[in-house]
Structures are given as C-alpha cells and as structure tokens.
Design a protein around this motif. Structure first.
Motif, PDB file in Angstrom:
ATOM      1  N   GLY A 269       0.805  -1.219   0.000  1.00 45.58           N
ATOM      2  CA  GLY A 269       0.000   0.000   0.000  1.00 45.58           C
ATOM      3  C   GLY A 269       0.833   1.261   0.000  1.00 45.58           C
ATOM      4  O   GLY A 269       0.381   2.288   0.456  1.00 45.58           O
TER       5      GLY A 269
ATOM      6  N   THR B 292      -5.696  -1.867  -3.479  1.00 45.77           N
ATOM      7  CA  THR B 292      -5.010  -2.418  -2.305  1.00 45.77           C
ATOM      8  C   THR B 292      -5.903  -3.419  -1.569  1.00 45.77           C
ATOM      9  O   THR B 292      -7.063  -3.141  -1.311  1.00 45.77           O
ATOM     10  CB  THR B 292      -4.654  -1.272  -1.338  1.00 45.77           C
ATOM     11  OG1 THR B 292      -4.044  -0.236  -2.096  1.00 45.77           O
ATOM     12  CG2 THR B 292      -3.692  -1.735  -0.283  1.00 45.77           C
TER      13      THR B 292
ATOM     14  N   PHE C 137      -9.797  -5.271  -0.455  1.00 40.94           N
ATOM     15  CA  PHE C 137     -10.554  -4.343  -1.285  1.00 40.94           C
ATOM     16  C   PHE C 137     -12.037  -4.672  -1.180  1.00 40.94           C
ATOM     17  O   PHE C 137     -12.415  -5.751  -0.709  1.00 40.94           O
ATOM     18  CB  PHE C 137     -10.099  -4.440  -2.746  1.00 40.94           C
ATOM     19  CG  PHE C 137     -10.251  -5.829  -3.312  1.00 40.94           C
ATOM     20  CD1 PHE C 137     -11.423  -6.218  -3.941  1.00 40.94           C
ATOM     21  CD2 PHE C 137      -9.222  -6.761  -3.178  1.00 40.94           C
ATOM     22  CE1 PHE C 137     -11.566  -7.495  -4.446  1.00 40.94           C
ATOM     23  CE2 PHE C 137      -9.370  -8.051  -3.672  1.00 40.94           C
ATOM     24  CZ  PHE C 137     -10.536  -8.425  -4.311  1.00 40.94           C
ATOM     25  N   SER C 138     -12.855  -3.751  -1.626  1.00 40.65           N
ATOM     26  CA  SER C 138     -14.290  -4.001  -1.618  1.00 40.65           C
ATOM     27  C   SER C 138     -14.678  -4.618  -2.964  1.00 40.65           C
ATOM     28  O   SER C 138     -14.492  -3.998  -4.008  1.00 40.65           O
ATOM     29  CB  SER C 138     -15.036  -2.682  -1.419  1.00 40.65           C
ATOM     30  OG  SER C 138     -16.315  -2.757  -1.970  1.00 40.65           O
TER      31      SER C 138
ATOM     32  N   SER D 271     -12.669  -5.275   4.239  1.00 39.71           N
ATOM     33  CA  SER D 271     -12.131  -4.153   3.471  1.00 39.71           C
ATOM     34  C   SER D 271     -12.596  -2.833   4.065  1.00 39.71           C
ATOM     35  O   SER D 271     -11.818  -1.902   4.262  1.00 39.71           O
ATOM     36  CB  SER D 271     -12.585  -4.294   2.018  1.00 39.71           C
ATOM     37  OG  SER D 271     -12.699  -3.053   1.409  1.00 39.71           O
TER      38      SER D 271
ATOM     39  N   TYR E 273     -10.912  -2.207   7.462  1.00 38.04           N
ATOM     40  CA  TYR E 273      -9.498  -1.883   7.249  1.00 38.04           C
ATOM     41  C   TYR E 273      -9.350  -0.422   6.815  1.00 38.04           C
ATOM     42  O   TYR E 273      -8.543   0.331   7.347  1.00 38.04           O
ATOM     43  CB  TYR E 273      -8.934  -2.827   6.183  1.00 38.04           C
ATOM     44  CG  TYR E 273      -7.521  -2.523   5.766  1.00 38.04           C
ATOM     45  CD1 TYR E 273      -6.445  -2.983   6.524  1.00 38.04           C
ATOM     46  CD2 TYR E 273      -7.261  -1.801   4.612  1.00 38.04           C
ATOM     47  CE1 TYR E 273      -5.152  -2.708   6.138  1.00 38.04           C
ATOM     48  CE2 TYR E 273      -5.967  -1.525   4.220  1.00 38.04           C
ATOM     49  CZ  TYR E 273      -4.914  -1.983   4.986  1.00 38.04           C
ATOM     50  OH  TYR E 273      -3.631  -1.701   4.593  1.00 38.04           O
ATOM     51  N   HIS E 274     -10.183  -0.024   5.853  1.00 35.12           N
ATOM     52  CA  HIS E 274     -10.074   1.351   5.350  1.00 35.12           C
ATOM     53  C   HIS E 274     -10.567   2.373   6.373  1.00 35.12           C
ATOM     54  O   HIS E 274     -10.018   3.463   6.467  1.00 35.12           O
ATOM     55  CB  HIS E 274     -10.790   1.498   4.013  1.00 35.12           C
ATOM     56  CG  HIS E 274     -10.094   0.747   2.928  1.00 35.12           C
ATOM     57  ND1 HIS E 274      -8.872   1.127   2.436  1.00 35.12           N
ATOM     58  CD2 HIS E 274     -10.389  -0.412   2.293  1.00 35.12           C
ATOM     59  CE1 HIS E 274      -8.462   0.253   1.534  1.00 35.12           C
ATOM     60  NE2 HIS E 274      -9.372  -0.695   1.425  1.00 35.12           N
TER      61      HIS E 274
ATOM     62  N   GLN F 126      -8.031   3.326   8.944  1.00 39.00           N
ATOM     63  CA  GLN F 126      -7.076   4.318   8.449  1.00 39.00           C
ATOM     64  C   GLN F 126      -7.736   5.685   8.337  1.00 39.00           C
ATOM     65  O   GLN F 126      -7.145   6.707   8.656  1.00 39.00           O
ATOM     66  CB  GLN F 126      -6.543   3.886   7.087  1.00 39.00           C
ATOM     67  CG  GLN F 126      -5.713   2.627   7.188  1.00 39.00           C
ATOM     68  CD  GLN F 126      -5.115   2.233   5.861  1.00 39.00           C
ATOM     69  OE1 GLN F 126      -5.734   2.383   4.814  1.00 39.00           O
ATOM     70  NE2 GLN F 126      -3.911   1.705   5.898  1.00 39.00           N
ATOM     71  N   THR F 127      -9.008   5.682   7.871  1.00 39.68           N
ATOM     72  CA  THR F 127      -9.714   6.948   7.667  1.00 39.68           C
ATOM     73  C   THR F 127      -9.923   7.691   8.974  1.00 39.68           C
ATOM     74  O   THR F 127      -9.816   8.914   9.024  1.00 39.68           O
ATOM     75  CB  THR F 127     -11.106   6.667   7.051  1.00 39.68           C
ATOM     76  OG1 THR F 127     -10.930   5.790   5.963  1.00 39.68           O
ATOM     77  CG2 THR F 127     -11.774   7.935   6.576  1.00 39.68           C
TER      78      THR F 127
ATOM     79  N   GLU G  14     -21.701   4.742   7.021  1.00 38.97           N
ATOM     80  CA  GLU G  14     -21.333   3.364   6.693  1.00 38.97           C
ATOM     81  C   GLU G  14     -22.347   2.360   7.234  1.00 38.97           C
ATOM     82  O   GLU G  14     -22.700   1.398   6.566  1.00 38.97           O
ATOM     83  CB  GLU G  14     -19.924   3.032   7.221  1.00 38.97           C
ATOM     84  CG  GLU G  14     -18.811   3.807   6.541  1.00 38.97           C
ATOM     85  CD  GLU G  14     -18.710   3.546   5.043  1.00 38.97           C
ATOM     86  OE1 GLU G  14     -19.251   2.544   4.555  1.00 38.97           O
ATOM     87  OE2 GLU G  14     -18.092   4.390   4.355  1.00 38.97           O
TER      88      GLU G  14
END
Lengths: 122, 376
Positions: A85, A103, A106-107, B31, B34-35, B38-39, B55
């Motif tokens: 990443g 990355t 992922f979705s 996913s 995980y994102h 970070q966000t 979300e």
C-alpha cells in the motif's frame, strides 16, 4: 460477453472476484500462476486483466512489462491487485501502464464498479 | 445410485456457492473496517460519527441510525448524529430506559419486535431496533442504535458481527479524538491565560491579541486556507505580542511620542517573542509568524527587512489584523481612529506596508469584523 482474466495465487481472492463478476454477467477466467498468461491473453482475448503483484515465479510488474512491450496484447487494461500500500509502489505500477491500483483488502463491490467504468457493463 | 451422486454433487455445489457468497460479504466488511481504521485517524469526533453513521446506514440498509455519546459530567447520553426518524435532540438521562442501561453495561440488545416490550414507544413507527455499545479502551463511551432494515428483515448474526466490529473501531477512534481535543483545549487555554497575563501589565492592550486572532482567522478563511494552517495561525496570532513581556512598562504606558531608543526597544518585541518560543522547534512557522509580523511588504520593515512573499504568510496576515486593531483602539498617546478611517489607512498602505492580496481579502470580510472591533 465481456471477459476478465484474474491472476492471483490466493484461491479465496479468485473465488470472491469470480463470484462477484460472474453474478454481474462477466465471463471470468482465473489463474493461480503466471505460467501461460501471455498465451491466454493472446488466445482468449480478455477485455481486462486483474493481476496480483506478488505471484510465485514472476512478479505482477514483470508480467505487466512483458504485456506492455508486446504490441499484439499491449492494449489490454490492467488492474493491479496487491497488499502493498505504499505510494512508491503505486508509482511503479502506474509507470508500467497499470490503469488502477487496488489495495487488499478491497471491496468487491467497488472493484465491480471500477471494472464497469473501465470496460463497460458485460 | 447415479441420481444420488448427482444430488450430492448439486448439494455440494450449492453449499460452495453459499460459502463463496458469505466469503465475499465478509471480505467486503474486512475491506471496509481496514479502510475505516485508516480513515478515522486524525479526525474529529463529529467527523468520525458522521462516517460511522453513513457506513452503518449503507451496510445494514436501515431506516434509522443514531450515535449516542455519554456525557460523564451531566450523566446523560446525547445524540451526536442521527438520521431517519431519530430526533436529533434526543437525550437519555441515567434514570432513563434501555439506552442508558445498555450503554452502561456494554450490552448489545436486539428487539426485532419492540412493540411487544416496555420500550414500545421509544421510536414510533420503528419495529426493530439494534443497540450496540461503543466500547473504548476501558469503558463504554456511548452507543449506536439502528432501527429497522429497509427490507423489513430481522437483524441477522451477520449484522451483529458487523455492527460490533465497526463500533469498536469507531469507539477507539472517538476516544483518541476526545483525548486529543482535551489536550488541545488545555493547550489553547494555557496559551490564552498566558496572553492575558501579559496583557494585564497594561490596560491599553487588553483584549488586543484575541481580537487580532479573530481578524486573522477571518482573513485566512477568506483566503481559503485549510484548517491546519488556521489552527497554527490561531496560536501565532494569540502569541504575536508575547515578546512584550520584556518591554518596560514605562514604554507600553508612555503618554507621548516614543524616543528613538524607546521605539527600538518596543520593536524588539517581535524578535524577543520568537526567542522565547524558540525551543518549540516543531512550530517554526508559528515562531516565524511572530518574528516577522512587523516586516513590511516593500521591505522597509523592522529587523531583517524581508520583502513581499519573502515574509511568511502568517506574519503578513497578522500585520494587517494587528494594525487594524491598533488603529481602532485607544493608546495612551492618542485616541482611537474611527473604523472607516482605519480601513482607509489599511488600503492606503496596501503594497507598501501590507500585502495587497491580504488587504483585498480583508476588504471582503471587514464588515464581519465590526462586532468584535475595540471601538464599537
């Protein structure tokens, strides 16, 4: 029917992508190794290649370079799929002609949208 | 026999299909989590709550979502953000029903038919609610409530797992943001107290730094500067005269023109300020803003005679704000000017003392500054 070739050594990633794309109406070819990717692109003429960065044998970047240097198949769009990443890696990917850099994790939904944007609906 | 085998194969295929579907859903969630982790980093509590709400609404496809946060001082849980039927001003006190109790006991509760429970009137028009605590490092900091899926289906174990996972991520992020906010408030409070201590030396400059801060921030907003710049500018403007702590009180209070030596002594305050704060190495731009706030656009300012954009932006902004407040405030040796007169002076010195770009921005927002001005 539009075809997508997916190359990843993790079977569950292949299953997830295949499930999502098949349900959306795409034809999906999956491969776990890099052995005959070039031949496969020549014969099956997929509309898009989804390629893992880290693969046994050659790396995704090596494959990408080979494809982009071969005029017969160089026009195929490539999505690079990897757990790396870092920005530097992305740059390397884009330099090799990668269209999108995805990355992991992922979705699957977002991936499908990217594919539709890239090659159109099935 | 063949038929039986075929049936088995079909069943296996079906099972596999379902497993892959579940795998795909789980991967979608991984996913997202995980994102999100970070966000969430570096966001404010409001921003985290907004993202959490969006979300959850999207993933669970529900009619109503509310994020309630605990206010320890008031002993209540208040609505931080909400959507759908949830009233945005809904508050639960400690004596109140299920929401507070579950927040307190870190319990997840699902009522697929809430009408049959004593809490039937909690949310008119909503049949099913799902309450999930937001658990921080040590204790619950609030709760997230979702009400009824758009499909009318009951909440599934899949929904529970997802909401619990996203809630615990959000709770940690909210807790961190809250600690960060407390530290920031403490820091700003200390700076403001410090400024007041300096300004209390002489009545003439009382409130000057806070007004300069307000004007400077308004100019920076007009210039389209981002929040990080503005927060640094806030500190810089509050502290821009900190060096006056070393200026003799006789000079600050002098009722008459300053001698040449006295002027030089007074001018020292911007340098002194930067020296006092010199050890705060990560805040170099704040220190430079203080050091150069008496430089002039045409290069004829004090000390280093920096010119044009060679003068740091914070210093150029504070220069306009500082001059405007000084002109519109009484001094021991002169009466304040009218606001119109002060504005004319600013315009007159645009391109000489002041950056014309800053003056332009100042002219656009000048009317909004009037309520704060010293002579109103």
């Amino acid at each position: 029917m539009k075809k997508v070739l997916v190359v990843d050594d993790e079977p569950f990633i292949l299953m997830i992508i295949e499930d999502k794309l098949t349900k959306a109406g795409y034809k999906v070819i999956t491969k776990r190794t890099t052995t005959d990717i070039i031949d496969c692109i020549k014969s099956d003429k997929p509309d898009l290649l989804i390629l893992d960065w880290v693969l046994p044998g050659k790396s995704g970047i090596d494959i990408c370079n080979e494809i982009k240097q071969n005029p017969e198949i160089s026009s195929i769009p490539i999505f690079m799929l990897t757990a790396k990443g870092h920005e530097a890696d992305e740059e390397l990917g884009f330099k090799c002609g990668v269209e999108h850099y995805i990355t992991k994790p992922f979705s699957p939904k977002a991936l499908l949208h990217l594919i539709e944007d890239m090659i159109g609906k099935p | 026999m063949n038929n039986k085998n075929n049936n088995n194969v079909e069943q296996l295929k079906k099972d596999l299909r379902l497993t892959v579907e579940e795998l795909s859903d789980a991967y979608e969630e991984i996913s997202l989590l995980y994102h999100l982790s970070q966000t969430f980093t570096g966001l404010t509590i409001d921003q985290i709550c907004d993202i959490l709400l969006d979300e959850v609404e999207k993933m669970l496809d529900v009619k109503t979502v509310a994020v309630m946060l605990r206010d320890e001082d008031k002993n209540e849980a208040y609505t931080a953000v909400s959507t759908g039927l949830w009233p945005s001003d809904m508050i639960f006190t400690k004596d109140d029903n299920i929401i507070w109790n579950n927040t307190e006991k870190n319990r997840t509760r699902i009522f697929n038919n809430i009408k049959d429970t004593p809490y039937g009137n909690l949310l008119p028009g909503i049949n099913a609610i799902f309450i999930c605590p937001l658990i921080g490092k040590q204790k619950s900091i609030g709760t997230i409530i979702t009400g009824e899926k758009n499909s009318g289906e009951e909440f599934s174990s899949h929904d529970i797992k997802f909401l619990m996972a996203i809630s615990s991520q959000a709770a940690l992020a909210i807790e961190n943001a809250s600690l960060h906010q407390e530290l920031e408030n403490f820091f700003l409070g200390t700076v403001t107290a410090f400024v007041k201590a300096i300004e209390s030396r002489t009545l003439w400059t009382y409130g000057h730094s806070e007004r300069v801060t307000k004007y400077s921030i308004a100019i920076a907003h007009e210039l389209g500067k981002d929040i990080h710049f503005i927060e640094k500018l806030r500190i810089c403007a509050l502290l821009h005269d900190i060096g006056k702590i070393a200026t003799p009180i006789e000079i600050l209070d002098k009722n008459g023109d300053l001698t040449n030596d006295e002027s030089i002594e007074l001018d020292q305050h911007s340098l002194t300020g930067s020296v006092i704060l010199g050890d705060l190495k990560p805040f170099k731009d704040i220190i430079d803003g203080i050091r150069y706030h008496h430089e002039k656009w045409d290069g004829k300012g004090v000390h280093e005679k920096l010119k044009g954009k060679g003068i740091p932006l914070m210093a150029r902004i504070i220069s306009v704000a500082d001059s405007f407040d000084a002109m519109t405030s009484d001094r021991p040796y002169r009466k304040k000017m009218s606001i119109d007169q002060a504005i004319k002076e600013i315009v007159k010195h645009s391109g000489r003392q002041f950056d014309p770009g800053i003056v332009k921005a100042f002219m656009k927002i000048k009317d909004s500054l009037l309520p704060f001005a010293s002579n109103v």
